[in-house]
Design an enzyme around this catalytic site. Structure first.
Site: not given
Ligand code: GDG
Length: 733
Positions: A10, A141, A165, A278, A372, A376, A379
């Site tokens: 993207r 990626d 990633h 997740k 994962d 992020l 963080k």
């Protein structure tokens, strides 16, 4: 001036059509877009990727291209069918589940794979259309794993970086993919390959060694005589942006609003895209167990769970959504009261100010993915905690857990451990929270997104510079011509030629590496030339050398220098050598043979060799390490050296080496042409012993004391053929 080109699936912008059919451009706020903003927006640099809309109209395409070009972006227009098969299909239904260890969810569809190849090629065509031959190209990626090698074919001198990633799975999982080899070949077109963690990097290296049969040296892979560096570069966030957002008036006013409706309850926060990786259902079950085990917290703590819609037209995701809806309903129904909702659940995304307010308010962040790449959200939570009050519970399966060790680290499969972690977090004293927060904030401030970008790109430059330095060693046609000219014009010549890997290819059975007719012809012609000494300088035993090449006027160094045969002389040893040590070392090597199927011992007069060419990949290397460390102290006391060769470990007397042996020819020689060719590191001693003007040539690797390098034994044959060609040409009468 070389430019930098970023490539990702993207673009950092979303192009949409409004109700009037006009194009609208919405910049992406993602971390990557911010971090790479400092790169792609500068000068002629550019970001290549899909703009996020299916363009049917050519005029629209033109308009978008022009507009994006102004902002240093280059669109790759993809059709609905391409997105369906390449992105939703191969990327998200084949690679994503496999790389996140949900391989039972992976679909192996040929149609997906074919489209993945096609679209990667489409990206390649666009990159080649914008890039100059010496540009730096950074591919991102799992959607574009084939791209680095495709670009390499078209732009062989470009600096190509690749960053993954998401996690790279263990070989045992990666091997399940029918296209594992092609995927690795694709990535190996890069000069630098980056992962979030050391584990991802080590899994990748192990797959490359088992699938492509290329080993590595401290993360350096040699492929097509190009050194590729593999390393871990944990991605950071734009720390200042999140800290500033947490302090902004917009955020503060939202916090006041949310606080008013929540009352003085404690708040736990979780934010994820809807995805099975997740661990959302497990997290809900954990909260259920917690409320049951600690009823004193009922009415006192709520879970604010934000799930960002994603891929919900895919069956697996649809089912997951239903499961989450059901669990939330069940838990709220079970524990809720008129003035307390256990779970505030939102299936949508929020603007940054809302997110910042949530981060500020949350007493605990519950980040418990099953797997994962980095994560992020955890963080961003830390960066938003301006007062340092808050506790992070973090899954050890997230890449971030490697950096944020001051968090409460949990295994999300151990539900009771996470329940205890929640209790610990809710009861943790503020002073302790501040200590942990401070450490984590210091780490994240330093290792921010800008640091990550710089680290990666600087390393890529370094890798490329080293490659260029090494490339000067490649024997090109002009250097070859010079060598041949010097050879022709010389009066006396010394040619030191290693045997295995230099004159013949390696054979898993050493006795099968006999010289073929072409080689015999070359040696015969060379040795028949005037004032030309051909010295076969090998680790092999003298009898084999004698049997294979003894019929010619060739000279020998056998067993790396234990035996020599000079012109007109018999075989002799280099002095009083003691071979009695073999009785002590042999049983040790036999013990390793007993526990390592298909390994064997070769016995020479003054050395013992343990061969592992036929041993299972990995096991052989492990045993070689064990033998070397086993013999480390023993060998010093016994005046021995333990050498690692090509799939062999050799033990021999310390005073023996090819360099010392070659000096016998050099010291009394008037040779004005000296050449040494060899492929493994025992030949390094020969190279080092040669005079400065000598042509020293390493076969294969570029890392060597030799001045030049050629690709393989075929290149050596080619060179020797050219050297003997004049002598072979019949003299015309
Ligand atoms: C890949 C890897 C790796 C979420 N909800 C909202 C919102 N977000 C933002 C967060 C965060 C990002 O989305 C999600 O972070 P991830 O770490 O999951 O990143 P992804 O790009 O999805 O995933 C992952 C990452 O790449 C980077 O290498 O960490 O492991 O899977 O920034 O803040 N943002 C807004 N509203 C929301 O509702 N504005």
């Amino acid at each position: 001036m070389a430019r930098t080109i970023i490539v990702s699936n993207r673009l950092p912008v979303k192009v949409q059509k409004n109700d009037q059919g006009e194009l609208q451009y919405k910049p992406s706020e993602g971390g990557l877009a911010t971090g790479l903003g400092s790169i792609y927006k500068v000068g002629d640099n550019v970001w290549v990727g899909w703009p996020g809309l299916y363009f049917q109209d050519e005029n629209n395409k033109k308009e978008a291209t022009a507009r994006l070009k102004d902002e240093n972006m280059w669109p790759v227009f993809l059709t609905e069918n391409e997105i369906k098969l390449y992105y939703e299909g191969f990327s998200n239904e084949t690679l994503w589940p496999t790389f996140h260890y949900f391989n039972e969810y992976a679909l192996y569809k040929k149609s997906y794979w074919l489209e993945y190849q096609k679209v990667n090629q489409k990206f390649c065509d666009e990159v080649v259309a914008v890039a100059n031959p010496d540009d730096t190209i950074w591919v991102h990626d799992y959607q574009l794993m084939l791209l680095p090698d495709m670009i390499r074919q078209k732009l062989p001198d470009a600096s190509i970086g690749f960053f993954l990633h998401i996690p790279f799975p263990s070989f045992e999982v990666f091997r399940l993919l029918p296209w594992r080899r092609e995927l690795l070949d694709g990535v190996l077109g890069s000069d630098l390959i980056g992962f979030h963690t050391y584990d991802d990097m080590r899994h990748f290296l192990s797959s490359v060694s088992r699938i492509n049969f290329i080993g590595n040296n401290h993360g350096q892979i040699m492929r097509d005589r190009r050194t590729i560096a593999v390393d871990s570069f944990p991605i950071g966030i734009d720390y200042d942006k999140y800290a500033a957002s947490a302090a902004s008036p917009a955020t503060l006013s939202r916090e006041v609003k949310f606080r008013t409706s929540l009352g003085d309850q404690k708040l736990m926060l979780s934010i994820d895209r809807l995805d099975y990786s997740k661990g959302i259902p497990a997290r809900l079950q954990i909260f259920d167990i917690f409320l049951n085990k600690h009823p004193e917290y009922q009415g006192k703590v709520s879970l604010l769970m934000i799930v960002v819609p994603s891929r919900d037209n895919v069956e697996k995701y649809k089912n997951l959504k239903e499961e989450v809806d059901l669990l939330v309903g069940r838990i709220n129904g079970k524990y809720g009261s008129m003035n307390w909702t256990p779970i505030h659940y939102f299936y949508r995304s929020f603007p940054l100010e809302d997110l910042s307010a949530f981060y500020r308010m949350a007493n605990v962040a519950l980040v418990t993915p099953m797997r994962d790449g980095m994560n992020l959200v955890c963080k961003e939570y830390i960066a938003s905690k301006l007062d340092k009050h808050g506790v992070l519970i973090l899954s050890e399966m997230a890449g971030a857990s490697k950096e944020l060790s001051e968090a409460i680290i949990v295994n999300p499969n151990d539900k009771h451990q996470v329940v205890d972690a929640i209790y610990e977090a809710l009861t943790m004293q503020e002073e302790e929270q501040e200590v942990h927060m401070s450490y984590m904030q210091d780490t994240l401030k330093k290792f921010n997104i800008h640091h990550w970008v710089k680290l990666f790109l600087d390393r890529l430059t370094l890798v490329k510079d080293n490659q260029k330095k090494m490339a000067t060693k490649v024997m090109d046609s002009s250097m070859k011509a010079k060598l041949l000219q010097d050879f022709e014009g010389s009066k006396e010549r010394l040619l030191f030629l290693d045997y295995d890997g230099t004159l013949v290819p390696f054979n898993s059975d050493p006795q099968k590496a006999k010289p073929d007719q072409q080689l015999l012809d070359i040696i015969e012609t060379l040795t028949a030339m005037d004032n030309t000494h051909v010295i076969i300088i090998s680790g092999r035993d003298k009898n084999t050398l004698q049997n294979w090449l003894g019929q010619f006027d060739v000279e020998f160094v056998g067993e790396h220098g234990v035996w020599i045969r000079m012109r007109g002389e018999d075989w002799k040893t280099i002095g009083a050598l003691d071979g009695s040590w073999k009785d002590e070392i042999r049983p040790i090597l036999e013990m390793y043979c007993d526990k390592t199927p298909r390994s064997f011992i070769e016995e020479k007069d003054f050395s013992l060799v343990w061969h592992y060419r036929k041993v299972e990949t990995g096991l052989g290397e492990l045993r070689a390490r064990e033998i070397i460390s086993h013999l480390k102290y023993l060998s010093v006391n016994m005046n021995l050296q333990v050498l690692e060769g090509n799939k062999v470990v050799e033990i021999k007397n310390l005073e023996v080496n090819k360099g010392k042996a070659s000096v016998r020819w050099l010291e009394n020689s008037k040779a004005d042409f000296v050449m040494a060719i060899g492929d493994d590191w025992t030949d390094e001693d020969t190279f080092k012993a040669m005079p400065k003007h000598a042509y020293t040539v390493k076969v294969g690797d570029l890392r060597s004391a030799a001045r030049f390098s050629v690709r393989d034994h075929l290149a050596v044959r080619n060179l020797l053929e050219k050297m003997v060609a004049p002598a072979k040409t019949p003299i015309k009468s």
